[in-house]
Motif scaffolding. Structure first.
Motif, PDB file in Angstrom:
ATOM      1  N   GLY A 260       0.809  -1.217   0.000  1.00 56.55           N
ATOM      2  CA  GLY A 260       0.000   0.000   0.000  1.00 56.55           C
ATOM      3  C   GLY A 260       0.837   1.260   0.000  1.00 56.55           C
ATOM      4  O   GLY A 260       0.515   2.233  -0.695  1.00 56.55           O
ATOM      5  N   SER A 261       1.936   1.261   0.760  1.00 59.53           N
ATOM      6  CA  SER A 261       2.803   2.433   0.807  1.00 59.53           C
ATOM      7  C   SER A 261       3.419   2.708  -0.552  1.00 59.53           C
ATOM      8  O   SER A 261       3.513   3.867  -0.984  1.00 59.53           O
ATOM      9  CB  SER A 261       3.900   2.229   1.855  1.00 59.53           C
ATOM     10  OG  SER A 261       4.796   3.321   1.861  1.00 59.53           O
ATOM     11  N   GLY A 262       3.833   1.648  -1.257  1.00 58.22           N
ATOM     12  CA  GLY A 262       4.408   1.820  -2.581  1.00 58.22           C
ATOM     13  C   GLY A 262       3.413   2.381  -3.572  1.00 58.22           C
ATOM     14  O   GLY A 262       3.763   3.237  -4.399  1.00 58.22           O
ATOM     15  N   VAL A 263       2.185   1.911  -3.496  1.00 56.81           N
ATOM     16  CA  VAL A 263       1.123   2.423  -4.359  1.00 56.81           C
ATOM     17  C   VAL A 263       0.914   3.912  -4.117  1.00 56.81           C
ATOM     18  O   VAL A 263       0.788   4.711  -5.057  1.00 56.81           O
ATOM     19  CB  VAL A 263      -0.176   1.624  -4.120  1.00 56.81           C
ATOM     20  CG1 VAL A 263      -1.392   2.353  -4.676  1.00 56.81           C
ATOM     21  CG2 VAL A 263      -0.054   0.231  -4.729  1.00 56.81           C
ATOM     22  N   HIS A 264       0.871   4.287  -2.839  1.00 60.99           N
ATOM     23  CA  HIS A 264       0.685   5.698  -2.498  1.00 60.99           C
ATOM     24  C   HIS A 264       1.842   6.542  -3.027  1.00 60.99           C
ATOM     25  O   HIS A 264       1.633   7.638  -3.573  1.00 60.99           O
ATOM     26  CB  HIS A 264       0.575   5.839  -0.980  1.00 60.99           C
ATOM     27  CG  HIS A 264       0.489   7.253  -0.488  1.00 60.99           C
ATOM     28  ND1 HIS A 264      -0.494   8.125  -0.902  1.00 60.99           N
ATOM     29  CD2 HIS A 264       1.283   7.945   0.375  1.00 60.99           C
ATOM     30  CE1 HIS A 264      -0.308   9.305  -0.317  1.00 60.99           C
ATOM     31  NE2 HIS A 264       0.762   9.218   0.455  1.00 60.99           N
ATOM     32  N   GLN A 265       3.075   6.042  -2.888  1.00 62.70           N
ATOM     33  CA  GLN A 265       4.238   6.786  -3.358  1.00 62.70           C
ATOM     34  C   GLN A 265       4.218   6.963  -4.871  1.00 62.70           C
ATOM     35  O   GLN A 265       4.584   8.042  -5.386  1.00 62.70           O
ATOM     36  CB  GLN A 265       5.532   6.076  -2.926  1.00 62.70           C
ATOM     37  CG  GLN A 265       5.770   6.035  -1.434  1.00 62.70           C
ATOM     38  CD  GLN A 265       5.834   7.417  -0.800  1.00 62.70           C
ATOM     39  OE1 GLN A 265       6.376   8.358  -1.373  1.00 62.70           O
ATOM     40  NE2 GLN A 265       5.258   7.542   0.391  1.00 62.70           N
ATOM     41  N   GLN A 266       3.779   5.956  -5.606  1.00 65.99           N
ATOM     42  CA  GLN A 266       3.710   6.074  -7.065  1.00 65.99           C
ATOM     43  C   GLN A 266       2.650   7.081  -7.488  1.00 65.99           C
ATOM     44  O   GLN A 266       2.864   7.866  -8.417  1.00 65.99           O
ATOM     45  CB  GLN A 266       3.414   4.698  -7.675  1.00 65.99           C
ATOM     46  CG  GLN A 266       4.588   3.736  -7.573  1.00 65.99           C
ATOM     47  CD  GLN A 266       4.273   2.386  -8.175  1.00 65.99           C
ATOM     48  OE1 GLN A 266       4.076   2.253  -9.377  1.00 65.99           O
ATOM     49  NE2 GLN A 266       4.208   1.367  -7.324  1.00 65.99           N
ATOM     50  N   ARG A 267       1.510   7.056  -6.810  1.00 66.55           N
ATOM     51  CA  ARG A 267       0.468   8.034  -7.107  1.00 66.55           C
ATOM     52  C   ARG A 267       0.979   9.447  -6.827  1.00 66.55           C
ATOM     53  O   ARG A 267       0.786  10.375  -7.621  1.00 66.55           O
ATOM     54  CB  ARG A 267      -0.768   7.704  -6.262  1.00 66.55           C
ATOM     55  CG  ARG A 267      -1.946   8.669  -6.394  1.00 66.55           C
ATOM     56  CD  ARG A 267      -2.020   9.622  -5.205  1.00 66.55           C
ATOM     57  NE  ARG A 267      -3.236  10.389  -5.212  1.00 66.55           N
ATOM     58  CZ  ARG A 267      -4.284  10.118  -4.442  1.00 66.55           C
ATOM     59  NH1 ARG A 267      -4.252   9.086  -3.633  1.00 66.55           N
ATOM     60  NH2 ARG A 267      -5.351  10.883  -4.474  1.00 66.55           N
ATOM     61  N   LYS A 268       1.658   9.639  -5.690  1.00 70.92           N
ATOM     62  CA  LYS A 268       2.226  10.939  -5.349  1.00 70.92           C
ATOM     63  C   LYS A 268       3.238  11.387  -6.400  1.00 70.92           C
ATOM     64  O   LYS A 268       3.242  12.557  -6.817  1.00 70.92           O
ATOM     65  CB  LYS A 268       2.930  10.871  -3.993  1.00 70.92           C
ATOM     66  CG  LYS A 268       2.057  11.022  -2.778  1.00 70.92           C
ATOM     67  CD  LYS A 268       2.829  10.782  -1.501  1.00 70.92           C
ATOM     68  CE  LYS A 268       4.121  11.570  -1.431  1.00 70.92           C
ATOM     69  NZ  LYS A 268       4.903  11.278  -0.201  1.00 70.92           N
ATOM     70  N   LEU A 269       4.099  10.472  -6.831  1.00 69.81           N
ATOM     71  CA  LEU A 269       5.126  10.812  -7.808  1.00 69.81           C
ATOM     72  C   LEU A 269       4.500  11.301  -9.099  1.00 69.81           C
ATOM     73  O   LEU A 269       4.961  12.294  -9.686  1.00 69.81           O
ATOM     74  CB  LEU A 269       6.021   9.601  -8.074  1.00 69.81           C
ATOM     75  CG  LEU A 269       7.130   9.809  -9.110  1.00 69.81           C
ATOM     76  CD1 LEU A 269       8.081  10.915  -8.674  1.00 69.81           C
ATOM     77  CD2 LEU A 269       7.895   8.492  -9.337  1.00 69.81           C
TER      78      LEU A 269
END
Length: 307
Positions: A260-269
């Protein structure tokens, strides 16, 4: 599809979890849990437990994501400023459920007369003591809604899904908005088409249903209808990044919470990169279009008060 009734509330059962049913309520026009919880107990939970037992790291994560949040807040304030008439006096905005206070901070930096209402003690302390903002520690209901005054804009982000009586709550907001003023409401876009496909493909139960916290479940049409029923006319609707796309592309962050954290980071990027290169307006057009077909993790409706 079976139906469930609870008092005057009845409708098709959309989900059952933790012994609580979520129904597509015919009376209310939106999905919600039955039985509805006790409002006094909910008020006590959000005043005394939410940030301590359920969202212990919420403020820290908000600080970490400040640059990303600022993009979203500035976009929303841009839209509101385009709708409001030019005046010599600063526009007044009230943020209900203001949390750590970053939205208010951004609004204040832009020249708004900004106030918040936040029931949670730790979030209230952070926004008042660390950020120096004007925030009332309260849980809004019929007994206190009128004491805060009237505003050009009342803003709610991820709040309406938590309140026990959403229709009554919107009625309170209507009285808090000045004549021809606006309300801006963002809520999770639940039971949306991409969620439905992902749930079938991955054979998951509806993970977005969290009945102990989320009482109400909206989409674009039901949120717009609720606002219309209580004296508002929609001016603008948009969505947000459709996180369910990751599930459909093989990143199962439901089964593996660590993803989930990785998904959030990709969306933010993605969103910060669009901002960096001057393409936030293009991103917004994309999200507007997604909202028009019922897709996007959140739905935001800005509506004007009609007398």
């Amino acid at each position: 599809m079976s139906e469930k009734s609870w008092g005057e509330h009845s409708g098709n059962i959309l989900a059952e979890k933790e012994g609580i049913h979520t129904i597509d309520c015919e009376l209310c026009g939106f999905a919600h849990v039955v039985p509805l919880p006790d409002e006094a107990e909910k008020a006590d939970f959000y005043e005394n437990a939410f940030y301590d037992s359920e969202k212990e790291d919420y403020i820290a994560k908000h600080q970490e994501d400040e640059a990303w949040w600022r993009v979203e807040h500035n976009e929303k304030l841009d839209q509101l400023e385009a709708l409001l008439p030019d005046t010599e006096q600063p526009n007044r905005i009230l943020d209900i459920g203001s949390g750590p206070g970053l939205f208010l901070k951004v609004a204040k930096e832009r020249g708004w007369d900004a106030e918040g209402i936040e029931p949670g003690l730790s979030a209230w302390r952070y926004s008042t003591e660390n950020l120096g903002l004007t925030v009332h520690r309260a849980y809004v209901d019929g007994s206190n809604a009128q004491r805060f005054g009237q505003f050009d804009v009342v803003h709610l982000n991820n709040v309406l899904e938590h309140v026990v009586h959403a229709g009554d709550f919107v009625s309170h907001i209507h009285r808090m908005v000045k004549s021809s003023g606006f309300v801006s409401i963002s809520v999770p876009n639940d039971f949306n088409p991409l969620q439905a496909v992902a749930a079938k493909q991955l054979e998951h139960e509806p993970w977005w249903v969290v009945p102990l916290h989320h009482i109400n479940y909206f989409n674009r049409s039901s949120l717009e209808a609720l606002l219309r029923q209580h004296g508002f006319e929609t001016c603008y609707t948009t969505g947000s990044f459709p996180l369910e796309l990751f599930l459909l592309m093989g990143v199962d962050y439901i089964s593996d919470g660590g993803k989930g954290s990785g998904v959030h980071q990709q969306r933010k990027l993605f969103e910060l990169t669009m901002e960096k290169h001057g393409q936030t307006a293009l991103k917004r057009k994309m999200y507007d279009a997604l909202a028009s077909v019922g897709v996007g993790r959140l739905v935001t409706v800005i509506a004007q008060k009609k007398e």
